[in-house]
Write a protein that holds these residues in place. Structure first.
Motif, short mmCIF file in Angstrom:
data_model
loop_
_atom_site.label_atom_id
_atom_site.label_comp_id
_atom_site.label_asym_id
_atom_site.label_seq_id
_atom_site.Cartn_x
_atom_site.Cartn_y
_atom_site.Cartn_z
N SER A 15 -2.72 -46.99 31.01
CA SER A 15 -3.18 -46.38 29.50
C SER A 15 -4.41 -45.40 29.69
O SER A 15 -4.85 -44.85 28.63
CB SER A 15 -3.60 -47.58 28.70
N GLY A 16 -4.87 -45.37 31.08
CA GLY A 16 -5.90 -44.33 31.21
C GLY A 16 -7.38 -44.98 30.98
O GLY A 16 -8.31 -44.22 30.87
N ILE A 17 -7.40 -46.47 31.12
CA ILE A 17 -8.76 -46.91 31.11
C ILE A 17 -9.22 -47.54 32.56
O ILE A 17 -8.25 -48.19 33.12
CB ILE A 17 -8.61 -48.19 30.15
N PRO A 18 -10.22 -46.94 33.15
CA PRO A 18 -10.74 -47.37 34.39
C PRO A 18 -10.80 -48.90 34.53
O PRO A 18 -11.14 -49.42 33.79
CB PRO A 18 -11.84 -46.65 34.60
N GLN A 64 -11.53 -46.22 22.61
CA GLN A 64 -11.09 -46.98 21.82
C GLN A 64 -9.61 -46.46 21.17
O GLN A 64 -8.96 -47.15 20.60
CB GLN A 64 -11.94 -47.12 20.67
N HIS A 65 -9.40 -45.33 21.34
CA HIS A 65 -8.18 -44.75 20.83
C HIS A 65 -7.11 -44.56 21.77
O HIS A 65 -6.14 -44.10 21.43
CB HIS A 65 -8.53 -43.26 20.21
N HIS A 66 -7.19 -45.00 22.80
CA HIS A 66 -6.05 -45.09 23.76
C HIS A 66 -5.17 -46.18 23.42
O HIS A 66 -5.29 -46.96 22.56
CB HIS A 66 -6.57 -45.40 25.15
N GLY A 67 -3.81 -45.89 23.79
CA GLY A 67 -2.72 -46.54 23.30
C GLY A 67 -2.12 -47.47 24.47
O GLY A 67 -2.50 -47.31 25.51
#
Length: 237
Positions: A15-18, A64-67
């Motif tokens: 989801s693009g969160i490291p 916070q807005h990643h899905g």
């Protein structure tokens, strides 16, 4: 009896969160003056709240807005304990999961650990990024004297020098572990206490364990099966 899933940062990487301990991870990036292990503490919030809040905002709240991704959706109807604070399992539709380390979209009053306290929505939408430290200190009601018990706010996150309490649903998490017929660990480095608690219960009850990770951590338990792969590949087996 059912399979219990215990997830770590590897699940949210898609989801693009490291991940926490990768080269761009949260714990490898500190502030200008402190290491991440020093930053993510209750002591830092008490003694240098402005620096703590700025670091927390930049390292966590910016995501916070990643899905959710396909793994979160696959887990939405399964017994789940996650170490992640991103809230993506809830966004995917899991209504009963345990977020054992807190959530970035929530805050509490700054309180003595173990005291009952209400979980509130975080005020991130009100943050003025052009004057970040001043804005965060005002929103969290922190004066020049530091955070005040039962008045100032605190991010709803379990810090390194804090312990599991009912605020983080530790009793529910342990019940889920005791009732599990199997545990599947996905995307975790086994470097936090909750995974050690889970392994101790698995060993006591002699249940099967599976570990899913491209570079799995080998654990000291004889009933383990390793899946050296991404979570997205595992769910499609």
């Amino acid at each position: 009896m059912s399979t219990l899933y215990i997830t770590g940062a590897g699940v949210s990487a898609q989801s693009g969160i490291p991940t926490f301990r990768g080269e761009d991870g949260f714990w490898t990036i500190g502030s200008r003056n402190y290491t991440p292990q020093q930053m993510a503490t209750r002591a830092m919030y008490e003694h240098n709240p402005g620096e703590f809040l700025c670091w927390y905002y930049k390292r966590f709240v910016t995501y916070q807005h990643h899905g959710p991704n396909e793994v979160h959706h696959w887990l939405k109807d399964k017994p789940l304990i996650t170490q992640n604070i991103d809230g993506l399992d809830g966004k995917a539709g899991n209504e009963h999961y345990v977020s054992i380390h807190g959530r970035i979209d929530k805050v509490t009053l700054f309180h003595i650990q173990g005291q009952p306290v209400e979980i509130q929505s975080a005020p991130w939408e009100q943050v003025e990024e052009c004057n970040l430290k001043k804005s965060l200190l005002e929103l969290f009601r922190v004066s020049s004297r530091g955070p005040e018990l039962n008045y100032s706010l605190k991010p709803y996150v379990l810090l390194f020098d804090e312990f599991y309490t009912e605020l983080y649903q530790i009793d529910k998490a342990q019940r889920m572990m005791e009732e599990a017929s199997k545990m599947v660990f996905i995307g975790t480095s086994f470097s936090v206490n909750i995974t050690q608690i889970a392994l101790e219960i698995a060993n006591k009850n002699q249940i099967d364990v599976e570990v899913v990770d491209p570079n799995p951590t080998h654990v000291l338990y004889n009933k383990v099966r390793y899946h050296k792969m991404l979570a997205a590949d595992f769910i499609n087996l």
